[in-house]
Structure formats: C-alpha cells, structure tokens
Design a protein around this motif. Structure first.
Motif, PDB file in Angstrom:
ATOM      1  N   THR A 131       0.815  -1.214   0.000  1.00 29.96           N
ATOM      2  CA  THR A 131       0.000   0.000   0.000  1.00 29.96           C
ATOM      3  C   THR A 131       0.852   1.268   0.000  1.00 29.96           C
ATOM      4  O   THR A 131       0.311   2.374  -0.018  1.00 29.96           O
TER       5      THR A 131
ATOM      6  N   THR B 205       2.266   0.071  -4.339  1.00 29.36           N
ATOM      7  CA  THR B 205       1.068   0.314  -5.143  1.00 29.36           C
ATOM      8  C   THR B 205       1.406   0.398  -6.616  1.00 29.36           C
ATOM      9  O   THR B 205       0.682  -0.133  -7.476  1.00 29.36           O
TER      10      THR B 205
ATOM     11  N   SER C 168      -0.539  -4.540   4.475  1.00 29.88           N
ATOM     12  CA  SER C 168      -0.476  -3.309   5.254  1.00 29.88           C
ATOM     13  C   SER C 168      -0.694  -3.708   6.696  1.00 29.88           C
ATOM     14  O   SER C 168      -1.213  -4.800   6.972  1.00 29.88           O
TER      15      SER C 168
ATOM     16  N   SER D  55      -2.844  -2.513   8.420  1.00 27.24           N
ATOM     17  CA  SER D  55      -4.304  -2.530   8.475  1.00 27.24           C
ATOM     18  C   SER D  55      -4.849  -3.344   7.306  1.00 27.24           C
ATOM     19  O   SER D  55      -4.637  -3.000   6.147  1.00 27.24           O
TER      20      SER D  55
ATOM     21  N   ALA E  18      -7.893  -3.588   6.422  1.00 26.72           N
ATOM     22  CA  ALA E  18      -8.896  -2.773   5.741  1.00 26.72           C
ATOM     23  C   ALA E  18      -8.233  -1.850   4.717  1.00 26.72           C
ATOM     24  O   ALA E  18      -8.737  -1.675   3.598  1.00 26.72           O
ATOM     25  N   LYS E  19      -7.111  -1.261   5.097  1.00 28.82           N
ATOM     26  CA  LYS E  19      -6.390  -0.381   4.180  1.00 28.82           C
ATOM     27  C   LYS E  19      -5.862  -1.172   2.987  1.00 28.82           C
ATOM     28  O   LYS E  19      -5.954  -0.721   1.837  1.00 28.82           O
ATOM     29  N   ALA E  20      -5.319  -2.361   3.260  1.00 27.05           N
ATOM     30  CA  ALA E  20      -4.794  -3.198   2.190  1.00 27.05           C
ATOM     31  C   ALA E  20      -5.893  -3.594   1.214  1.00 27.05           C
ATOM     32  O   ALA E  20      -5.707  -3.561  -0.007  1.00 27.05           O
TER      33      ALA E  20
ATOM     34  N   LYS F  13      -8.692  -1.997   0.688  1.00 25.63           N
ATOM     35  CA  LYS F  13      -9.155  -0.798  -0.010  1.00 25.63           C
ATOM     36  C   LYS F  13      -8.283  -0.517  -1.227  1.00 25.63           C
ATOM     37  O   LYS F  13      -8.789  -0.194  -2.310  1.00 25.63           O
ATOM     38  N   VAL F  14      -6.966  -0.644  -1.046  1.00 21.31           N
ATOM     39  CA  VAL F  14      -6.057  -0.456  -2.176  1.00 21.31           C
ATOM     40  C   VAL F  14      -6.275  -1.543  -3.226  1.00 21.31           C
ATOM     41  O   VAL F  14      -6.317  -1.276  -4.425  1.00 21.31           O
TER      42      VAL F  14
END
Length: 373
Positions: free
Chosen positions: A13, A18, A38, A40, A42-44, A46-47
């Motif tokens: 991320t 990316t 990541s 997180s 959730a962050k991973a 999302k990307v």
C-alpha cells in the motif's frame, strides 16, 4: 509453481508497492493472485479494490514484528516482494522467513550495507531450498549497473562514472524515501575516487548538471551501493559518484541546509524531521512538474582504444517516474515465473539484462536515450 502462482507484496500500500501492483495488473499475462500487505487489513483491501485488473488482488493485514512466520504459513507465496523500505537499517529476517517457507524473494533495496552482505547471508539457504533471492531490484543498482555493463561491454577501460536521479516535483514521496534521504544528511558516505574507495558528506557540496529534456538541475551526493560495486567490478580508474536532485529549489536548498546542520551536530536525529518534510513537499508540489529523469555519464576508452564519453538518459512524464524503481522487480518476477533465473542469492543486475528492464517501460510514459557526446 502451481497453475495460479501467489505473489506476496510486502508494503503493497506504499508508493512503490502500489505502483508495482498497478504495473503487474496491466503487464502480467499469466493468471496469478497478488497479496498486498499493510498493518491494516482494511487499508490493504481498499487499495486492492481500487486497482482494476483481470487478476486476483487481495489485501492482508501484516506486521512483520508479530506475525511474520504465520503470514508465510498462511499464504504460502511462490514469490515474495519486499517494497517496504527503508533498508538502511534493515536485517534479513523477512528474506530468511520467505526462503524458509519455500518462496522466492525480491526486494528494491538500495542501501549499501544491506546489499553488500545480502549474498553471504542468504545464498546458502536459497540454494538448499532451490530458490532465488534477489536484492537491489530497483533504479539502483539493477538499472544503473545494467546500463554501465551494456555500454562498456567491449570497452578497454572505464575512467569515470557519474549517475544522477532527478524526480519530478509532483511525484508522490513516501516516508521510506524521505527517511532514506535523511539518513545520509551530513554524514560520510562512500564514493569511488581516484581508483579507490573514499567518502564525501551526504547532501552537501551540490553542483548543477544539464539533464536531457529536463534542463539544469542541482544535485547532491547520496549513498548507494554503486560507488563500491561499480568501482571494483569495472576497475574504474577515476571516480564513481551518485547524486540526486529535487526539482524544487526550495526543497533542494532545504535538504542542503539539513546536511550542513547535521554535519555540524546541530541536528542530532534528522529522521525525526520526516513528517515535516512530507508536509513541506505538499506545499511545493503545485509549483513543480510531472517530469523527472535519470542520467548516467561514462567516460573511458572504447573497443578501439579511443577516448569516449557516453550519456544514457531516462525521461519520465505524466508523473510516471515513480514506476521506474519497480520495473526491475516486475522483470524479475516474470523471469522467476518462467524459471529463467538460477538459484541462490544475488544482486539484481546478475539476474536481469537492460533490455528486460526497458521492456517494462512500454506500459508507461518512460523513454530512454543513449548518445556519445
């Protein structure tokens, strides 16, 4: 490998992670599954969801300090790519865990000490497991060393090598890049001078060079493995130097000032300034361009013994400069998927050729030029 190889991208991320995922999404022909990490999940995810691709991309939560071995046991990747950085103070724990799990390993390190001892630390376990471990699969030393090797392949002698990277001011820069830059501030860094290893102070003693298609840029010396690696490998008679230059004059003079303040002991820990510099860059970006590049000057005696200076340059437009550091990793991934790299641990230029890296540029606004000057 299985019919659907698994590629684990640590730091997926971040800026370079990316970019690698985006590049593989359009350039990979094989059906694979990319796992991007990541801290997180959730962050991973999302990307992962933001990248349009015909291949599977999954986000996973990962903290190498707590669940390194568990992650490898759970995912069982065929290839692990470490884009996290910075590698200036990194150890080989991640690479060792990857190899122990049965995964090939690639990173984009440019840190001198890390690369210098990579092979001796990982070669035995890589060979025992019939795997490949590759370091430095980035702009330096993979791309830089391959340029030098290609140009001077039949030369009788190399007198001088000067390398410089000048990114566009609008390009996004992550904390790992800023931390790497600040780690050189005001301290002695290696250069190759008069045919032997010497040193200069990082981010100090700037000069101006003319970069093809970009114009004049002020540059400062930074630490890479190239000074030692290229100096010894090619028996360079005079100097090997590596510089970087920021497009924004305000940013460039700011880093030079930081270099002097660190040298004089007025800043004890430059790395603490990382958040401040990231915020400062957001203020200068509107006044800069999306054009960056790289230039390498090589002087010596060609195959006929004639004095010659050759200039290789790279131009990246449309803010595609941040793709350049990941292109050697992409080329290495594809070669590993086709079992075209020998087992063992090695620096990336041993595993790749210049044309293989340049072939990855076709997907972006990146061009190169070689010229005798």
């Amino acid at each position: 490998m299985d019919s659907k190889p698994k590629i684990l991208i640590i730091g997926g991320t971040g800026i370079f992670g990316t970019r690698l995922v985006q590049h593989l999404a359009v350039s990979l022909k094989a059906d694979v599954c990319l796992f991007i990490t990541s801290r997180s999940e959730a962050k991973a995810q999302k990307v992962a969801d933001s990248i349009q691709a015909s291949i599977d991309i999954k986000g996973v939560g990962f903290d190498r300090k707590t669940n390194l071995k568990a992650m490898f046991a759970d995912i069982q990747p065929d290839i692990t790519v470490d884009c996290s950085g910075p590698f200036q103070d990194a150890d080989y724990e991640t690479a060792l865990a990857a190899l122990a799990s049965g995964s090939h390993f690639i990173d984009l390190a440019d840190a001198k000490t890390y690369i210098e001892h990579f092979t001796s630390n990982l070669n035995e376990i890589a060979r025992e497991n019939n795997l490949t471990a590759i370091t430095g699969a980035s702009t330096t030393p993979a791309l830089s060393a391959n340029v030098v090797q290609t140009i001077t392949n039949d030369w009788q002698q190399i007198d001088k090598i000067e390398l410089a990277i000048t990114p566009g001011g609008k390009s996004k820069v992550g904390p790992s890049v800023i931390k790497a830059l600040l780690s050189y501030a005001g301290r002695e860094i290696p250069i190759w001078k008069n045919g032997k290893l010497d040193s200069v102070f990082g981010l100090i003693n700037s000069k101006i060079i003319d970069v093809p298609n970009l114009g004049k840029r002020r540059i400062v010396p930074v630490e890479t493995y190239d000074a030692l690696y290229l100096g010894v490998r090619h028996n360079v008679i005079s100097n090997v130097t590596f510089y970087t230059g920021l497009e924004s004059s305000l940013e460039q003079w700011g880093t030079i000032c930081l270099g002097y303040l660190a040298k004089w002991g007025m800043i004890k820990n430059p790395l603490q300034l990382t958040p401040l510099l990231i915020k400062a860059r957001s203020l200068t970006r509107p006044f800069t361009s999306d054009r960056g590049g790289m230039v390498i000057f090589i002087s010596g005696s060609d195959a006929q013994g004639q004095d010659v200076t050759t200039r290789w340059s790279l131009l990246a437009t449309h803010d595609d400069g941040t793709f350049v550091p990941i292109l050697p990793m992409a080329a290495a991934i594809k070669k590993l998927m086709n079992a075209k790299i020998e087992t063992g641990a090695m620096i990336a230029d041993k595993a790749l050729a210049l044309h293989e890296i340049e072939a990855e540029m076709q997907h972006h606004h990146i061009t190169t030029e070689m010229k005798v000057i």
